[in-house]
Design a protein around this motif. Structure first.
Motif, PDB file in Angstrom:
ATOM      1  N   UNK A 137      17.021  51.067 126.410  1.00  0.00           N
ATOM      2  CA  UNK A 137      15.736  51.350 127.043  1.00  0.00           C
ATOM      3  C   UNK A 137      14.898  52.298 126.192  1.00  0.00           C
ATOM      4  N   UNK A 138      15.542  53.293 125.598  1.00  0.00           N
ATOM      5  CA  UNK A 138      14.836  54.244 124.730  1.00  0.00           C
ATOM      6  C   UNK A 138      14.252  53.519 123.514  1.00  0.00           C
ATOM      7  N   UNK A 139      15.022  52.623 122.942  1.00  0.00           N
ATOM      8  CA  UNK A 139      14.533  51.838 121.800  1.00  0.00           C
ATOM      9  C   UNK A 139      13.361  50.958 122.210  1.00  0.00           C
ATOM     10  N   UNK A 140      13.477  50.314 123.364  1.00  0.00           N
ATOM     11  CA  UNK A 140      12.393  49.465 123.852  1.00  0.00           C
ATOM     12  C   UNK A 140      11.157  50.308 124.159  1.00  0.00           C
ATOM     13  N   UNK A 141      11.358  51.487 124.705  1.00  0.00           N
ATOM     14  CA  UNK A 141      10.228  52.375 125.007  1.00  0.00           C
ATOM     15  C   UNK A 141       9.410  52.653 123.753  1.00  0.00           C
ATOM     16  N   UNK A 142      10.092  52.801 122.626  1.00  0.00           N
ATOM     17  CA  UNK A 142       9.386  53.032 121.372  1.00  0.00           C
ATOM     18  C   UNK A 142       8.560  51.824 120.956  1.00  0.00           C
ATOM     19  N   UNK A 143       9.022  50.622 121.307  1.00  0.00           N
ATOM     20  CA  UNK A 143       8.307  49.405 120.942  1.00  0.00           C
ATOM     21  C   UNK A 143       7.030  49.227 121.756  1.00  0.00           C
TER      22      UNK A 143
ATOM     23  N   UNK B 267       4.864  51.310 122.614  1.00  0.00           N
ATOM     24  CA  UNK B 267       3.754  52.164 122.203  1.00  0.00           C
ATOM     25  C   UNK B 267       2.650  51.236 121.696  1.00  0.00           C
ATOM     26  N   UNK B 268       1.393  51.469 122.067  1.00  0.00           N
ATOM     27  CA  UNK B 268       0.321  50.528 121.700  1.00  0.00           C
ATOM     28  C   UNK B 268       0.269  50.151 120.217  1.00  0.00           C
ATOM     29  N   UNK B 269       0.410  51.116 119.315  1.00  0.00           N
ATOM     30  CA  UNK B 269       0.358  50.775 117.889  1.00  0.00           C
ATOM     31  C   UNK B 269       1.595  49.995 117.451  1.00  0.00           C
ATOM     32  N   UNK B 270       2.749  50.360 117.976  1.00  0.00           N
ATOM     33  CA  UNK B 270       3.979  49.639 117.636  1.00  0.00           C
ATOM     34  C   UNK B 270       3.910  48.206 118.153  1.00  0.00           C
ATOM     35  N   UNK B 271       3.363  48.021 119.339  1.00  0.00           N
ATOM     36  CA  UNK B 271       3.206  46.672 119.897  1.00  0.00           C
ATOM     37  C   UNK B 271       2.336  45.815 118.989  1.00  0.00           C
ATOM     38  N   UNK B 272       1.258  46.399 118.526  1.00  0.00           N
ATOM     39  CA  UNK B 272       0.331  45.660 117.672  1.00  0.00           C
ATOM     40  C   UNK B 272       1.000  45.279 116.351  1.00  0.00           C
ATOM     41  N   UNK B 273       1.697  46.240 115.738  1.00  0.00           N
ATOM     42  CA  UNK B 273       2.383  45.955 114.465  1.00  0.00           C
ATOM     43  C   UNK B 273       3.460  44.897 114.625  1.00  0.00           C
ATOM     44  N   UNK B 274       4.211  44.946 115.722  1.00  0.00           N
ATOM     45  CA  UNK B 274       5.316  44.012 115.951  1.00  0.00           C
ATOM     46  C   UNK B 274       4.839  42.697 116.567  1.00  0.00           C
ATOM     47  N   UNK B 275       3.542  42.622 116.848  1.00  0.00           N
ATOM     48  CA  UNK B 275       2.981  41.439 117.526  1.00  0.00           C
ATOM     49  C   UNK B 275       3.767  41.143 118.809  1.00  0.00           C
TER      50      UNK B 275
END
Length: 102
Positions: A36-42, A44-52
Motif C-alpha cells: 500500500x505504501x508503494x502504491x501510495x507513492x504511485x 502522486x499526481x506527477x508520478x501518475x503522469x510519468x507512469x501513465x
C-alpha cells in the motif's frame, strides 16, 4: 519501545516497521501495508503522469481493506483502544496514546 520522534513526524515506512517489530500487526498486514505504501507513492499526481497510470476505485477498495486489517490488528494488540468510526488522523492519534508512540 517508543518511536524516536512523534508519530506525525515519522515516515509511513518507519511506522509500519515499528508496528511489526512490536508485534502490533500480523505479518500479512505488514506485507499489505508495504504494498500500500508503494502504491501510495504511485498515485502522486506527477508520478501518475510519468507512469501513465490512472487511479480508479478497484485499487482504492484494496487499499481500504488493508487499512481495516491494520486497524483490527492494532486494536487487538491494545486492550485500551477500540475501533470506532474515526478519521485516519484520529486513529493515528488514538494509537499514539494507546501504544506510547508520542
Amino acid at each position: 519501545m517508543p518511536l524516536p520522534r512523534p508519530a506525525r513526524d515519522t515516515r509511513l515506512q518507519d511506522l509500519i516497521q515499528h508496528a511489526d517489530t512490536n508485534r502490533w500487526i500480523d505479518q500479512d498486514a505488514k506485507m499489505a501495508s508495504d504494498l500500500l505504501r508503494t502504491y501510495r507513492n504511485l498515485v502522486h499526481p506527477l508520478a501518475e503522469k510519468r507512469a501513465k497510470h490512472s487511479a480508479d476505485f478497484d485499487p482504492a477498495d484494496l487499499c481500504w481493506s488493508t487499512v481495516n486489517a491494520v486497524l483490527n490488528d492494532l486494536a487487538a494488540s491494545s486492550p485500551h483502544w477500540r475501533i470506532e468510526r474515526r478519521s485516519w488522523f484520529e486513529c493515528c492519534f488514538a494509537l499514539e496514546g494507546a501504544h506510547g508512540l508520542g
